[in-house]
Write an enzyme that holds these catalytic residues in place. Sequence first.
Site, PDB file in Angstrom:
ATOM      1  N   ASP A 108       4.106  -0.334  -2.451  1.00 48.79           N
ATOM      2  CA  ASP A 108       5.340   0.345  -2.046  1.00 48.79           C
ATOM      3  C   ASP A 108       6.331   0.248  -3.192  1.00 48.79           C
ATOM      4  OD1 ASP A 108       4.533   1.116   0.500  1.00 48.79           O
ATOM      5  OD2 ASP A 108       5.220  -0.736   1.434  1.00 48.79           O
ATOM      6  N   ASP A 125       3.437   7.219   2.609  1.00 45.37           N
ATOM      7  CA  ASP A 125       4.164   7.034   3.868  1.00 45.37           C
ATOM      8  C   ASP A 125       4.958   8.288   4.232  1.00 45.37           C
ATOM      9  OD1 ASP A 125       3.238   4.396   3.910  1.00 45.37           O
ATOM     10  OD2 ASP A 125       5.051   3.622   2.950  1.00 45.37           O
TER      11      ASP A 125
END
Length: 146
Positions: A108, A125
């Site tokens: 991330d 995402d």
Amino acid sequence: MRSFAIFLLVAIGIFIIDQNIKTLFLEGYYRGGSCIDLSLHFNKGVAFSMFAFIGPYLKWVQALLIGGILYYVLSKGYLKRYAFPAGLLIGGALGNLYDRFVHAGVVDYVAWHCGFNFAVFNFADVAIDLAVAWILIMVYFFPPKA
């Protein structure tokens, strides 16, 4: 056949874009800001780090879920109507699953901290969220004609 080609192109495209962006951060890219930081984080769980306690088994659970979703979409003929959002969903899911196998956690890099700390997320995402929103809008506002 056209629907499957759209699905496949979108899924592969999302996967490639996602992995290339993640490579930038794995190689040290960083950009700090007053509200958003672009910095490397490894998420061992799922959204908001939930289920991190499952540890190394999480990747196998996710692989089964992705396989189940793919089987369901293909066997029920949903690909004809939802080829593009299904490609977004599967491409993003496979991008994050790949991270779990290669990096032991999802890569991330978008960290929101303006007024409050929000979950750190990535391109995959966003693709998954877009796919879910797209499918929900189609189901509830544009139902298939009987």
